[in-house]
Design an enzyme around this catalytic site. Structure first.
Site, PDB file in Angstrom:
ATOM      1  N   GLY A 157     -13.531 -21.858  -5.405  1.00  0.00           N
ATOM      2  CA  GLY A 157     -12.099 -22.137  -5.419  1.00  0.00           C
ATOM      3  C   GLY A 157     -11.652 -22.828  -4.152  1.00  0.00           C
TER       4      GLY A 157
ATOM      5  CG  LEU B  23      -3.963  -0.940  -3.112  1.00  0.00           C
ATOM      6  CD1 LEU B  23      -3.342  -2.310  -2.974  1.00  0.00           C
ATOM      7  CD2 LEU B  23      -2.886   0.091  -3.354  1.00  0.00           C
TER       8      LEU B  23
ATOM      9  CB  VAL C   2      -0.965  -0.024   1.208  1.00  0.00           C
ATOM     10  CG1 VAL C   2      -1.646   1.330   1.386  1.00  0.00           C
ATOM     11  CG2 VAL C   2      -2.012  -1.103   0.992  1.00  0.00           C
TER      12      VAL C   2
ATOM     13  CB  CYS D 130      -6.681  -7.715   2.797  1.00  0.00           C
ATOM     14  SG  CYS D 130      -5.358  -6.521   2.543  1.00  0.00           S
TER      15      CYS D 130
ATOM     16  CD  GLU E 291      -0.929  -8.078  -1.767  1.00  0.00           C
ATOM     17  OE1 GLU E 291      -0.439  -9.159  -2.121  1.00  0.00           O
ATOM     18  OE2 GLU E 291      -1.036  -7.737  -0.582  1.00  0.00           O
TER      19      GLU E 291
HETATM   20  N1  LIG Z   1      -1.885  -5.437   0.692  1.00  0.00           N
HETATM   21  C1  LIG Z   1      -3.064  -5.039   0.253  1.00  0.00           C
HETATM   22  O1  LIG Z   1      -3.553  -5.474  -0.775  1.00  0.00           O
HETATM   23  C2  LIG Z   1      -3.835  -4.006   1.033  1.00  0.00           C
HETATM   24  C3  LIG Z   1      -4.929  -3.374   0.433  1.00  0.00           C
HETATM   25  C4  LIG Z   1      -5.623  -2.415   1.149  1.00  0.00           C
HETATM   26  C5  LIG Z   1      -5.257  -2.123   2.448  1.00  0.00           C
HETATM   27  N2  LIG Z   1      -4.209  -2.777   3.021  1.00  0.00           N
HETATM   28  C6  LIG Z   1      -3.832  -2.405   4.385  1.00  0.00           C
HETATM   29  O2  LIG Z   1      -2.736  -1.503   4.312  1.00  0.00           O
HETATM   30  C7  LIG Z   1      -1.847  -1.731   5.413  1.00  0.00           C
HETATM   31  C8  LIG Z   1      -0.461  -2.054   4.902  1.00  0.00           C
HETATM   32  O3  LIG Z   1      -0.541  -3.256   4.171  1.00  0.00           O
HETATM   33  P1  LIG Z   1       0.658  -3.768   3.244  1.00  0.00           P
HETATM   34  O4  LIG Z   1       0.174  -4.989   2.573  1.00  0.00           O
HETATM   35  O5  LIG Z   1       1.175  -2.626   2.458  1.00  0.00           O
HETATM   36  O6  LIG Z   1       1.718  -4.146   4.377  1.00  0.00           O
HETATM   37  P2  LIG Z   1       3.219  -4.666   4.195  1.00  0.00           P
HETATM   38  O7  LIG Z   1       3.445  -5.636   5.272  1.00  0.00           O
HETATM   39  O8  LIG Z   1       3.463  -5.046   2.765  1.00  0.00           O
HETATM   40  O9  LIG Z   1       4.101  -3.356   4.472  1.00  0.00           O
HETATM   41  C9  LIG Z   1       4.142  -2.692   5.691  1.00  0.00           C
HETATM   42  C10 LIG Z   1       5.456  -1.910   5.764  1.00  0.00           C
HETATM   43  O10 LIG Z   1       5.423  -1.068   6.910  1.00  0.00           O
HETATM   44  C11 LIG Z   1       6.747  -1.016   7.426  1.00  0.00           C
HETATM   45  N3  LIG Z   1       6.720  -0.498   8.797  1.00  0.00           N
HETATM   46  C12 LIG Z   1       6.381  -1.119   9.944  1.00  0.00           C
HETATM   47  N4  LIG Z   1       6.483  -0.274  10.990  1.00  0.00           N
HETATM   48  C13 LIG Z   1       6.896   0.911  10.483  1.00  0.00           C
HETATM   49  C14 LIG Z   1       7.167   2.177  11.049  1.00  0.00           C
HETATM   50  N5  LIG Z   1       7.037   2.399  12.356  1.00  0.00           N
HETATM   51  N6  LIG Z   1       7.579   3.171  10.227  1.00  0.00           N
HETATM   52  C15 LIG Z   1       7.706   2.972   8.905  1.00  0.00           C
HETATM   53  N7  LIG Z   1       7.463   1.792   8.313  1.00  0.00           N
HETATM   54  C16 LIG Z   1       7.054   0.784   9.089  1.00  0.00           C
HETATM   55  C17 LIG Z   1       7.233  -2.439   7.287  1.00  0.00           C
HETATM   56  O11 LIG Z   1       8.644  -2.526   7.370  1.00  0.00           O
HETATM   57  C18 LIG Z   1       6.693  -2.801   5.907  1.00  0.00           C
HETATM   58  O12 LIG Z   1       7.620  -2.470   4.888  1.00  0.00           O
HETATM   59  C19 LIG Z   1      -2.485  -2.843   6.243  1.00  0.00           C
HETATM   60  O13 LIG Z   1      -3.279  -2.266   7.239  1.00  0.00           O
HETATM   61  C20 LIG Z   1      -3.356  -3.554   5.247  1.00  0.00           C
HETATM   62  O14 LIG Z   1      -4.448  -4.205   5.843  1.00  0.00           O
HETATM   63  C21 LIG Z   1      -3.472  -3.703   2.342  1.00  0.00           C
END
Ligand SMILES: NC(=O)c1ccc[n+]([C@@H]2O[C@H](COP(=O)([O-])OP(=O)(O)OC[C@H]3O[C@@H](n4cnc5c(N)ncnc54)[C@H](O)[C@@H]3O)[C@@H](O)[C@H]2O)c1
Length: 471
Positions: free
Chosen positions: A259, A156, A11, A266, A158
């Site tokens: 499936g 979004l 994200v 998520c 993935e």
């Molecule tokens: N992945 C998806 O498809 C998606 C879609 C919509 C919403 N979300 C939500 O968005 C959020 C992030 O998801 P993601 O999949 O991007 O997570 P991710 O695990 O891919 O990335 C999270 C990042 O945050 C970093 N991080 C942790 N603590 C930190 C800090 N104190 N300062 C700076 N960086 C820090 C980690 O090192 C990591 O790189 C979650 O709440 C998730 O539910 C995810």
């Protein structure tokens, strides 16, 4: 605008890159300094179509910056996006430690007004907690600096994250201060030209909207998987049922593919977290709990079908696995059905020979080097001498198969297809057993002797597959 993004995962990195591409100046901060060092050199740590080129281009044009220094990050942007992970806590609730740690970091370093934006998926009430954390730290610093907190959940997917961010149907913003709307309008103006996509609402509704959206999509999947299990037991073909109901505009075709269960970072955690939130406010979310348990059972069904195909004996057997990522076009294996399957195969004494177009490195990272896991360079290298094939992910590259060749390569001529990729007639014509999801036309496979008789429905056990037949 100058914008800071905390977290460079799926994200954060996509948000930062797309906002830079739209002309803003963006600084992305992560506590993982390896990730940041790589990103500074244009190395994108995740697979997401189109992302790497955009990162490289915007880094080169100096609109996209990376840092591991929190003070520099806080000093950079007026807008401070929090896009860090919110993994499930032991009781299923969202663990907010990363979100609150960023809130604390912002408050520790801020010298002027900041708009703090919760982009992570966070439970209702989190914006209040972020506000409290910031206010508390500012109080400790004995400074009085204005700030606002708003909610801007991300929708979004993935695998098409860049496209979804750029062309999403809506941009939800929960806010309770008049300062927020003009800033968020300016931030998203490049993405709000064709039609009004910005939806302003109160913060709690915005926070709940994200969970409601994911819970609704997960419900559609579990509903269809429930129907597929019924179809297997009733002699129907769920693919016909899918077309039959999808054609109704009130239902629609999307998200009703049967499936082997939903995975990813998520749906599983968000359904659990919402159910947990319900419990916390004294409400039993019966539907959400059912969605979760149907999914749990569906993921286990791959192994149940594999066991049936191999008469319950996996000791020393080699299982070819196609697809490791939880869905196509990503390398993400979080909560992927493939993991449940592989771990069950290993527990039963079997070996795995797997292939995925993008997730091999991630698989190695998760499981390391082990004797019972071989990663093949090409899809078909998994097959020679394998005892059966299991398909866990619907990558396009798996859709076209020479079934006769495959029949010769496999020791037990069985395909366990968790994604209903093939026409059962074609698979069967090649002399293969086909264990699909909810596909009862397999019920008409002749039993040994090939006399054309239908398999009796009594052969279909409570937990058994649709198609346990000898050819
Ligand atoms: N992945 C998806 O498809 C998606 C879609 C919509 C919403 N979300 C939500 O968005 C959020 C992030 O998801 P993601 O999949 O991007 O997570 P991710 O695990 O891919 O990335 C999270 C990042 O945050 C970093 N991080 C942790 N603590 C930190 C800090 N104190 N300062 C700076 N960086 C820090 C980690 O090192 C990591 O790189 C979650 O709440 C998730 O539910 C995810």
């Amino acid at each position: 605008m100058r914008i800071t993004i905390f977290g460079t995962g799926y994200v954060g990195l996509v948000t930062g890159t797309c906002l830079a591409e739209a002309g803003h100046e963006v600084m992305c901060m992560d506590v993982d300094s390896n990730k940041i060092n790589g990103l500074m050199k244009g190395i994108v740590p995740i697979y997401e179509p189109g992302l790497e080129a955009l990162v490289k281009q915007n880094v080169a044009e100096e609109r996209l910056l990376f840092t591991a220094d929190p003070a520099e990050a806080v000093g950079f942007g007026t807008l401070q996006f929090i896009a860090v992970g919110t993994p499930p806590d032991e009781d299923g609730s969202a663990d907010l430690k990363y979100v609150l740690s960023v809130a604390d970091t912002i408050a520790e370093h801020m010298q002027e007004y900041k708009l703090v934006i919760d982009k992570s998926t966070v439970p209702v009430g989190t914006a209040d907690r972020v506000s409290e954390a910031i206010a508390q730290r500012l109080h400790q610093r004995d400074v009085d600096i204005p700030f606002d907190v708003c909610s801007n959940p991300e929708f979004l997917k993935e695998g098409s994250a860049v496209e979804d961010f750029s062309q999403g149907a809506r941009i939800v913003i929960g806010c309770d201060s008049p300062r927020v709307e003009p800033l968020m309008r300016e931030c998203y103006a490049p993405y709000n030209r064709r039609q009004e996509k910005l939806m302003f609402m109160d913060i709690r509704s915005a926070e709940l909207t994200k969970y409601a959206a994911n819970a609704m999509l997960a419900t559609k999947i579990s509903f269809m998987n429930e129907i597929s299990n019924l179809a297997e037991r009733l002699g129907a073909d769920v693919e016909n049922v899918r077309r039959g109901i999808g054609s109704d505009p009130r239902i629609g075709y999307s998200f009703i593919y049967p499936g082997c269960g939903y995975g990813g970072s998520c749906f599983p955690k968000d359904v659990q977290a919402l159910a947990r939130t319900a419990t916390d406010v004294g409400y039993e979310a019966q539907l959400l709990n059912a969605v979760e348990s149907v999914n749990y059972r569906q993921k286990a069904s791959l192994f149940t079908k594999l066991s049936q195909a191999l008469d319950g004996d996996l000791e020393g057997k080699t299982i070819a696995v196609w697809g490791l990522a939880f869905k196509p076009n990503t390398d993400d294996m979080r909560e992927a059905p493939s993991r449940e399957l592989m771990e069950a195969v290993w527990a039963a004494g079997g070996k795995v020979r797997a292939y995925d177009p993008e997730a091999m490195q991630e698989c190695r990272r998760l499981y390391g080097e082990r004797d019972d896991l071989a990663l093949a360079k090409r899809r078909d290298d998994t097959l020679e001498g394998a005892d059966a094939l299991v398909i866990c992910t619907e990558w396009k590259a798996f859709r076209t198969v020479d079934f006769r060749r495959l029949r010769e390569q496999l020791t037990t001529p069985a395909i366990i297809d968790g994604r209903n990729l093939f026409n059962p007639e074609s698979v069967r014509a090649a002399g293969l057993l086909y264990f699909a999801v909810g596909r009862a036309d397999s019920l008409r496979i002749p039993l040994s002797g090939g006399d054309g008789a239908s398999a009796p429905l009594s052969r279909i056990g409570q937990d058994g597959p649709s198609v346990a037949y000898t050819l």
